[in-house]
Design a protein around this motif. Structure first.
Motif, PDB file in Angstrom:
ATOM      1  N   THR A   9      -6.287   1.343 -13.571  1.00 45.23           N
ATOM      2  CA  THR A   9      -6.315   1.155 -12.410  1.00 45.23           C
ATOM      3  C   THR A   9      -5.957  -0.144 -11.911  1.00 45.23           C
ATOM      4  N   ARG A  13      -3.234  -0.840  -9.164  1.00 45.68           N
ATOM      5  CA  ARG A  13      -3.461  -1.636  -7.945  1.00 45.68           C
ATOM      6  C   ARG A  13      -2.606  -2.245  -7.990  1.00 45.68           C
ATOM      7  N   VAL A  16      -0.770  -0.607  -4.656  1.00 45.71           N
ATOM      8  CA  VAL A  16      -1.335  -1.141  -3.531  1.00 45.71           C
ATOM      9  C   VAL A  16      -0.214  -1.863  -3.324  1.00 45.71           C
ATOM     10  N   GLY A  61      -4.739  -8.090   1.535  1.00 47.60           N
ATOM     11  CA  GLY A  61      -4.773  -6.974   0.878  1.00 47.60           C
ATOM     12  C   GLY A  61      -3.402  -6.708  -0.040  1.00 47.60           C
ATOM     13  N   TYR A  64      -5.626  -9.814  -2.506  1.00 50.04           N
ATOM     14  CA  TYR A  64      -6.998  -8.836  -2.859  1.00 50.04           C
ATOM     15  C   TYR A  64      -6.545  -8.172  -4.798  1.00 50.04           C
ATOM     16  N   SER A  65      -5.561  -7.202  -4.328  1.00 53.70           N
ATOM     17  CA  SER A  65      -5.311  -6.453  -5.055  1.00 53.70           C
ATOM     18  C   SER A  65      -4.843  -6.745  -6.228  1.00 53.70           C
ATOM     19  N   ASP A  85     -14.077  -3.437  -2.226  1.00 54.72           N
ATOM     20  CA  ASP A  85     -12.651  -2.627  -2.373  1.00 54.72           C
ATOM     21  C   ASP A  85     -13.398  -1.659  -1.132  1.00 54.72           C
ATOM     22  N   GLY A  89     -10.513  -1.821   1.996  1.00 60.30           N
ATOM     23  CA  GLY A  89     -10.337  -0.789   2.718  1.00 60.30           C
ATOM     24  C   GLY A  89     -10.457  -0.102   4.293  1.00 60.30           C
ATOM     25  N   SER A 139      -0.129   2.220   1.243  1.00 52.47           N
ATOM     26  CA  SER A 139      -0.955   1.395   0.269  1.00 52.47           C
ATOM     27  C   SER A 139      -2.772   1.688   0.912  1.00 52.47           C
ATOM     28  N   LEU A 140      -2.702   2.323   2.312  1.00 57.28           N
ATOM     29  CA  LEU A 140      -4.537   2.506   2.244  1.00 57.28           C
ATOM     30  C   LEU A 140      -4.126   3.969   1.657  1.00 57.28           C
ATOM     31  N   HIS A 143      -5.065   3.109  -2.171  1.00 56.88           N
ATOM     32  CA  HIS A 143      -6.118   2.012  -2.455  1.00 56.88           C
ATOM     33  C   HIS A 143      -7.286   2.942  -2.563  1.00 56.88           C
ATOM     34  N   ILE A 146      -8.070   4.475  -6.012  1.00 52.55           N
ATOM     35  CA  ILE A 146      -8.423   3.568  -6.689  1.00 52.55           C
ATOM     36  C   ILE A 146      -9.500   3.299  -6.296  1.00 52.55           C
TER      37      ILE A 146
END
Lengths: 162, 207
Positions: A9, A13, A16, A61, A64-65, A85, A89, A139-140, A143, A146
């Protein structure tokens, strides 16, 4: 097992965060001025509210990541992380969707509304925005991976004792 | 204990007391449990209604007006200008996604008893809830960005706003977008409730 989960993870991340930062930076540096038939035309990301939303959402984003890597799996905060998350997202997906709509109008125009496409005039700007959109999509996607992996890890016992 | 079934395991454990105060407490507990069990049904029905209304209002959204474009000699030349939802890909996507969400919520409401008997069924519904909520959010976002463009235009790109000419088209589109956003909020609440209910399970995958 928990360490492997944490490593995977963390790597995802970071990916991301990198893609989100790339998307925001590429969008911010998109700027072109051109003149045709004597009329000067300037294209900049800040002239469109959707693009501003794109930059802000992917900056959020990115932050946050990076912050979420510090959360220990198995604590109460990790359940909250799964929920947030999903919310982040949704935010990123909404940003990509809104930018995609405006980019489609800029590329193909809308003849019923009398809106001409601007891409033939400001080609470099269009390519820039396309690049930002691609980075946003990447990136999306990661995510989303994840979220799926976190759900898979939650649904199976992390430690093999029943 | 499951979100949809409420806390049925709690009721038999309540002591059968003779005093009126304890009986009132039991009745209140039963009422509370029944309310908790009925919450997801009410939320899901409201979400189905909100998304169906959004899809319907946007799909029936059309407006046209006729104006004089030129005068040839003494004869005026009229032309009809129309605004329909399918002239914009963003609105088409909006209608499709809201229709999907409304149908999904309706289906889950109808076949609730069949699906939610098993644990995996509840999990699948929860996953699909999240996916459809994300889809709804993207649909609302893209429709809102096109609506903002139609209302304010973009002078730098020489795109004129259209809402001054097509007023009721714009207001109906606005109502559809607001209804879809209400649907998103309701589905988010559903998701949170499901997540809170699933978090109490000791082992999520079937035993």
């Amino acid at each position: 097992m928990a360490k492997l989960y944490r490593l995977i993870t963390a790597v995802l991340r970071l990916a991301v965060a990198g893609a989100a930062a790339a998307a925001a930076i590429i969008m911010v540096t998109s700027h072109e001025t051109t003149s045709f038939f004597g009329i000067e035309m300037e294209a900049k990301y800040s002239y469109t509210p959707s693009f501003i939303f794109f930059v802000v959402a992917f900056a959020v984003g990115f932050a946050y990541s990076l912050l979420v890597i510090l959360v220990r799996p198995g604590s109460t905060a990790s359940r909250l992380v799964l929920l947030s998350d999903v919310v982040v997202g949704m935010l990123l997906a909404g940003a990509v969707a809104a930018t995609g709509a405006i980019a489609d109008v800029g590329k193909n125009g809308n003849e019923h509304a009398g809106w001409l496409p601007i891409c033939p005039q400001v080609r470099a700007y269009c390519v820039h925005v396309e690049g930002a959109l691609i980075a946003g999509f990447v990136s999306l996607l990661v995510h989303f991976l994840i979220i799926m992996y976190s759900l898979h890890a939650v649904a199976e016992p992390l430690c093999c004792s029943h | 204990m499951d979100l949809e079934h409420g806390s049925k395991t709690k009721l038999p454990a309540a002591p059968a007391a003779a005093t009126p105060a304890c009986q009132c407490n039991n009745k209140l507990l039963q009422l509370g449990d029944r309310l908790v069990a009925v919450q997801p049904v009410v939320l899901r029905a409201a979400a189905a209604l909100a998304t169906a209304v959004a899809a319907a209002v946007m799909a029936l959204n059309t407006q046209s007006y006729t104006a004089v474009v030129a005068i040839i000699g003494t004869k005026p030349l009229m032309q009809t200008f129309t605004a329909k939802f399918r002239y914009t890909p963003a609105f088409v996507y909006f209608v499709i996604v809201n229709a999907i969400a409304g149908t999904y919520n309706l289906l889950v409401l109808i076949i609730r008893r069949l699906i939610l008997q098993r644990r995996t069924g509840g999990l699948v519904v929860h996953m699909l809830d999240m996916v459809i909520m994300a889809l709804l959010a993207t649909g609302a976002a893209t429709a809102a960005s096109m609506a903002e463009l139609g209302k304010k235009g973009n002078l730098h790109a020489r795109w004129n706003p259209i809402c001054d000419k097509f007023g009721s088209f714009c207001s109906r589109g606005g109502i559809a977008i607001v209804s879809s956003l209400i649907g998103v909020a309701l589905m988010l609440a559903l998701n949170l409730l499901s997540a809170a209910a699933n978090a109490h399970r000791p082992n999520v995958v079937g035993q």
